[in-house]
Design an enzyme around this catalytic site. Structure first.
Site, PDB file in Angstrom:
ATOM      1  N   ASP A 209      -7.739  -5.469   0.536  1.00 26.52           N
ATOM      2  CA  ASP A 209      -8.757  -6.648  -1.281  1.00 26.52           C
ATOM      3  C   ASP A 209      -7.715  -7.408  -0.333  1.00 26.52           C
ATOM      4  O   ASP A 209      -8.222  -8.509  -1.346  1.00 26.52           O
ATOM      5  CB  ASP A 209      -7.946  -6.015  -2.524  1.00 26.52           C
TER       6      ASP A 209
ATOM      7  N   HIS B 282       1.015  -1.353  -0.537  1.00 25.71           N
ATOM      8  CA  HIS B 282       0.089   0.140  -0.566  1.00 25.71           C
ATOM      9  C   HIS B 282       0.711   1.405  -0.512  1.00 25.71           C
ATOM     10  O   HIS B 282       1.715   1.114   0.551  1.00 25.71           O
ATOM     11  CB  HIS B 282      -0.925  -0.045   1.190  1.00 25.71           C
TER      12      HIS B 282
END
Ligand code: CMC
Length: 432
Positions: free
Chosen positions: A366, A308
């Site tokens: 996710d 991320h």
């Protein structure tokens, strides 16, 4: 935001600048570079905006090093456990949790905007049946800017609020209809006696032929997924919405652009990509092969659902979803779901691996969401559409915040030009 002091820059050739420093309520201070060009004749260079605060915002705060996410000051874990999606949407929009009366009114007002103009059906019917739901969502949400054009003045706060409620209310209908269209079933209209997530599940799975009862366990699990995806400060799609909105464009057009931005596999499209990747891995013994590919610079393969831009620690949303996956799958009698087992093993091996540890790559939101959605019977192609549905709250709240910001300007980055210098036109007969 307060101006605490300033930073003095000096450089070769007599470059000198004095730039103010601003302090927020949480997080790193920022250096205000707006006067840099006037003082030095230079711009800043920051591809991918890795070090640039593009706006001031009081909606969402992320501490990426500590793995903390707050909506309006409330921890995501607490909201996921104690709140529900519409209450969280109210919080994100208005800044505080609603009291009882405000809550009921908000739920009522959203519920009574869920129907789509009957003409919208014909937009769906213009698509091939195998069109990706995200393509339909971009088109249909963009088309709403034509349905609500004459009566929308973006400078009018009441008009902005009507557009806000419409977007949050109609998104589940649009997403569910995209699915219904893809499988050739009749569109199911929203029902005002159902909750937000319940209504979405009903529109996805009911048919006119028989009664369909929504499983409350699934509705609760989906509502939690909506909460976890509701906002995430200035990510690619939110920045897209702000950029489009900064020109004074219709919010429906801005949200359509946000959906387009979300679709990519580096952003919201990752939830679909994770499940496809787990399918491809197939069995636990093949994990090392895929990890080796993820680490190979010459192979474009990346471990989907890992890494991320902001989190350099475990994404708190992934932690909630990992626990939720266990609960939901156990309730559905899928305790030994092979994808969940591969995902957990993959996470374990990756987190012990030097490559992932060095780069601080952890599971993101996710990684587990797709497994839950799949177990609930939601087709893979709908995963990112569900992300878009939930993120609409954040997009529209950020758009409203931007419209009220006195410092807001049209978004217009600068560049470092590396093309040819000015040169004379070459007539055709003289070209090599
Ligand atoms: N698998 C393997 N290596 C990775 C991964 C990954 N998933 N993510 C980052 N890296 C490596 C990357 O190759 C680079 O290595 P090196 O320094 O040796 O060149 C290093 O880690 C830093 O990566 P980056 O690409 O510079 O980081 P970024 O902040 O630009 O990208 C990201 C962030 C999310 C796009 C990226 O981690 C990624 O592509 N992850 C997989 C896709 C994904 O799961 N996306 C969902 C993000 S969270 C939800 C959302 O935003 O919608």
């Amino acid at each position: 935001m307060s101006e605490t002091n300033s930073v003095r820059l000096t450089g070769p050739g007599g470059i000198e600048a004095e730039l103010p420093i601003h302090e927020g309520t949480l997080g790193p201070r920022v250096m205000d570079v707006r006067r840099l060009y006037a003082q030095t004749g230079m711009f800043t260079y920051d591809p991918g905006f890795t070090a640039t605060a593009s706006c001031r915002s009081s909606i969402t705060y992320i501490d990426g090093d500590a793995g903390i996410l707050l909506y309006r000051g409330y921890r995501i874990e607490e909201l996921a456990e104690k709140s529900d999606f519409l209450e969280t949407a109210y919080l994100i929009l208005y800044g505080d949790l609603p009291n009882g009366a405000q809550r009921l009114k908000f739920i009522h007002d959203i519920t009574y905007h869920t129907m789509l103009h009957e003409q919208v059906q014909f937009l769906f019917r213009g698509f091939r049946r195998d069109a990706h739901p995200m393509a339909l969502m971009i088109a249909v949400v963009g088309a709403l800017s034509a349905f609500y054009y004459e009566d929308l003045d973006v400078e009018d706060p009441h008009h902005r609020m009507v557009a806000t409620y419409r977007m949050i209310a109609k998104m589940p209908t649009i997403a569910a209809w995209a699915y219904k269209y893809s499988i050739g079933q009749p569109f199911v209209y929203p029902r005002n006696d159902l909750g937000y997530a319940e209504n979405f599940i009903h529109m996805m799975f009911a048919t006119p032929c028989e009664e369909y009862r929504v499983d409350p366990v699934l509705a609760k699990a989906l509502d939690r997924i909506f909460i976890l995806h509701a906002d995430h400060e200035q990510n690619a799609s939110t920045s897209t919405v702000r950029l489009v909105g900064s020109t004074g464009a219709s919010p429906y057009a801005a949200i359509a652009a946000g959906i387009a931005s979300l679709w990519g596999p580096a952003h919201g499209g990752a939830n679909e990509a994770v499940v496809l990747m787990l399918d491809e891995i197939g069995t636990v013994d093949r994990i090392p092969e895929f990890l080796a590919r993820a680490k190979d610079r010459n192979d474009p393969f990346r471990l989907m659902g890992f890494g991320h831009r902001v989190y350099k620690n475990y994404d708190p949303r992934a932690a909630v979803l990992k626990q939720s996956a266990d609960e939901v799958l156990a309730t559905l009698g899928q305790k030994n779901n092979p994808k969940l087992q591969i995902a957990k093993e993959l996470e374990k091996i990756a987190l012990e691996d030097e490559y992932f540890r060095e780069r601080k790559l952890f599971p993101n939101v996710d990684f587990y969401s797709g497994i839950i959605l799949e177990a609930m019977g939601i087709p893979t192609k709908m995963f990112t559409a569900i992300f878009a549905l939930a993120r609409t709250v954040g997009w529209i709240a950020q758009w409203n915040e931007m419209m009220l910001d006195p410092e807001q300007k049209i978004g217009r980055p600068r560049q470092l030009y590396v093309g040819p210098k000015e040169r004379p036109f070459v007539p055709l007969e003289q070209r090599p």
